[in-house]
Design a protein around this motif. Structure first.
Motif, short mmCIF file in Angstrom:
data_model
loop_
_atom_site.label_atom_id
_atom_site.label_comp_id
_atom_site.label_asym_id
_atom_site.label_seq_id
_atom_site.Cartn_x
_atom_site.Cartn_y
_atom_site.Cartn_z
N ILE A 194 2.43 9.17 0.47
CA ILE A 194 1.23 8.41 0.83
C ILE A 194 1.49 7.57 2.09
O ILE A 194 0.65 7.51 3.00
CB ILE A 194 0.82 7.49 -0.34
CG1 ILE A 194 0.55 8.32 -1.60
CG2 ILE A 194 -0.40 6.66 0.04
CD1 ILE A 194 -0.61 9.26 -1.48
N VAL A 195 2.64 6.94 2.16
CA VAL A 195 2.95 6.06 3.30
C VAL A 195 3.07 6.86 4.58
O VAL A 195 2.61 6.43 5.66
CB VAL A 195 4.24 5.27 3.02
CG1 VAL A 195 4.67 4.49 4.26
CG2 VAL A 195 4.03 4.32 1.85
N ARG A 203 -5.65 6.99 5.39
CA ARG A 203 -4.83 6.26 4.41
C ARG A 203 -5.37 4.86 4.14
O ARG A 203 -5.33 4.38 3.01
CB ARG A 203 -3.39 6.17 4.94
CG ARG A 203 -2.44 5.47 3.99
CD ARG A 203 -1.04 5.46 4.56
NE ARG A 203 -0.99 4.72 5.82
CZ ARG A 203 0.06 4.71 6.63
NH1 ARG A 203 1.13 5.43 6.34
NH2 ARG A 203 0.03 4.02 7.75
N TYR A 212 -3.62 3.83 -1.85
CA TYR A 212 -2.39 3.26 -1.29
C TYR A 212 -1.94 2.03 -2.07
O TYR A 212 -0.76 1.87 -2.40
CB TYR A 212 -2.61 2.91 0.18
CG TYR A 212 -1.44 2.20 0.81
CD1 TYR A 212 -0.29 2.89 1.15
CD2 TYR A 212 -1.49 0.83 1.06
CE1 TYR A 212 0.80 2.22 1.72
CE2 TYR A 212 -0.43 0.16 1.63
CZ TYR A 212 0.71 0.87 1.96
OH TYR A 212 1.78 0.22 2.53
N THR A 216 1.45 1.88 -4.33
CA THR A 216 2.45 0.87 -3.96
C THR A 216 2.80 0.00 -5.16
O THR A 216 3.98 -0.34 -5.37
CB THR A 216 1.91 0.00 -2.80
OG1 THR A 216 1.62 0.83 -1.68
CG2 THR A 216 2.95 -1.04 -2.39
#
Length: 402
Positions: A194-195, A203, A212, A216
């Motif tokens: 994802i990052v 994103r 996100y 996280t």
């Protein structure tokens, strides 16, 4: 290829022209028209006009029959052309991606190394087993689970590395809890996907931002879980093997080493695993794109063959329809049918004259009879002698006069 197929179709069509114009069914119809006209004592010219009209109607019917599939063929041709353009566009896109990856492989060959990929993956698996040997002890102590098999006298680790099936049967709780903790450490791979997403706007915009934040949060929880499991090794009772009377009962340097290793092993293992997958994935991507290009190219060739076949079918039907409406087809059909018509006309006229010979000759003279046969295609029929007619029973002079 299309020209060869069209040539073969035209050869078959040229061979079938005579079969069409010499159709026995239509010749029988022409003969029937002639018989009806002759039996009704109609002029041949009237019957011939009727025959010409019938030939034109028949040719038009045949042309319409040939053209009945043209709308479907045109729709199919448009669809096939669209598919071919789509295949060509896909081939260009695949070729661009393939060329880009090959250029990148020339610049960074280590990123596409099969050997590195296999080596890093195997090293990751080795580190996982090393972490299991430490994490299983902590898991059993925290959960209060048995760690030694009373029947065999072996503990979980001894069975795991010698007989994994026996370890699963004797200590299923310890095995699955240990593997679940290791799985938590691998969540970093999902979070990094994802990052490191190439499209930054995707994103951090709308739904992407929510995803996100959620991922996280999950990563932070997984990191805290792994850190707490590793920190539990600082407690001597938890770091010792359950049931081992010789285990250290006080805090020492070994507890610090086990704690650091317990935290590092999952993430280092994930790092090697990710690196190995990237190398293998890059090499497999080139192979996949090459196979995809080959399959797409074969699909494109198949579409081109279908297009050529469809084009041949349309051109053949159009040529057939034009020929059926042409003077050449009419002339061939008329010349072939004319003989049948005249024979039928002669037969019908003969039947009419023979069945009504006495009455006919009293009402008509030879000029009228000759006008029926004014085209002079065939000789005028004569009534059959010896007919048993009421007027034929007169005297000899009367018969001679007749």
């Amino acid at each position: 290829m299309a020209d060869r197929d069209f040539g073969r179709e035209m050869t078959r069509f040229d061979n079938d022209k005579n079969r069409f114009v010499r159709s026995s069914r239509f010749n029988e119809e022409a003969g029937e028209i002639g018989r009806k006209m002759g039996a009704a004592l109609q002029k041949q010219s009237v019957g011939l006009e009727l025959l010409k009209n019938r030939i034109l109607e028949r040719n038009e019917e045949a042309a319409a029959y040939v053209e009945r599939d043209l709308p479907a063929l045109r729709s199919e041709a448009a669809l096939l052309q669209e598919k071919r353009r789509d295949k060509e566009s896909r081939i260009e896109d695949i070729q661009y991606r393939l060329d880009t990856m090959r250029e990148d492989r020339r610049e960074s060959p280590t990123e596409y190394s099969w050997f590195r990929g296999v080596f890093y993956t195997c090293l990751s698996i080795l580190l996982i087993f090393a972490d299991i040997s430490i994490l299983a002890i902590v898991s059993a102590n925290l959960m209060g689970l048995p760690f030694r098999d009373e029947a065999s006298g072996r503990n979980f680790l001894e069975l795991l590395f010698n007989n994994p099936l026996a370890a699963y049967q004797a200590f299923p709780e310890v095995l699955f809890f240990t593997l679940s903790v290791l799985g938590i450490g691998f969540f970093i791979k999902v979070w990094l996907d994802i990052v490191l997403m190439p499209d930054r706007n995707k994103r951090f915009a709308g739904k992407g931002r929510l995803v996100y934040v959620i991922y996280t949060t999950f990563f932070i929880l997984s990191a805290v879980s792994v850190a707490l499991m590793a920190g539990a090794r600082l407690i001597p009772e938890i770091a010792a093997i359950p049931g081992d009377t010789g285990a250290a009962s006080s805090f020492g340097y070994g507890n610090i080493v086990l704690t650091v290793m317990g935290f590092a092993l999952p993430y280092v293992s994930v790092g090697f695993f990710m690196r190995g997958l990237d190398c293998l994935g890059n090499s497999l991507s080139i192979l996949y794109l090459w196979l995809l290009k080959r399959v797409t190219f074969e699909d494109k060739q198949s579409s081109e063959k279908k297009i050529a076949k469809n084009d041949t079918a349309m051109r053949t039907r159009l040529r057939q329809a034009r020929w059926l409406r042409s003077p050449e087809c009419f002339s061939m059909a008329y010349n072939v049918s004319l003989q049948s018509f005249l024979e039928g006309f002669q037969e019908g006229l003969r039947q009419s004259l023979n069945s009504r010979a006495g009455k006919t000759y009293r009402e008509l003279d030879m000029l009228t009879l000759e006008s029926l046969n004014e085209s002079d295609f065939l000789p005028l029929p004569r009534p059959v002698s010896g007919e048993e007619d009421g007027d034929a029973q007169g005297s000899a002079p009367e018969r001679e006069e007749r």
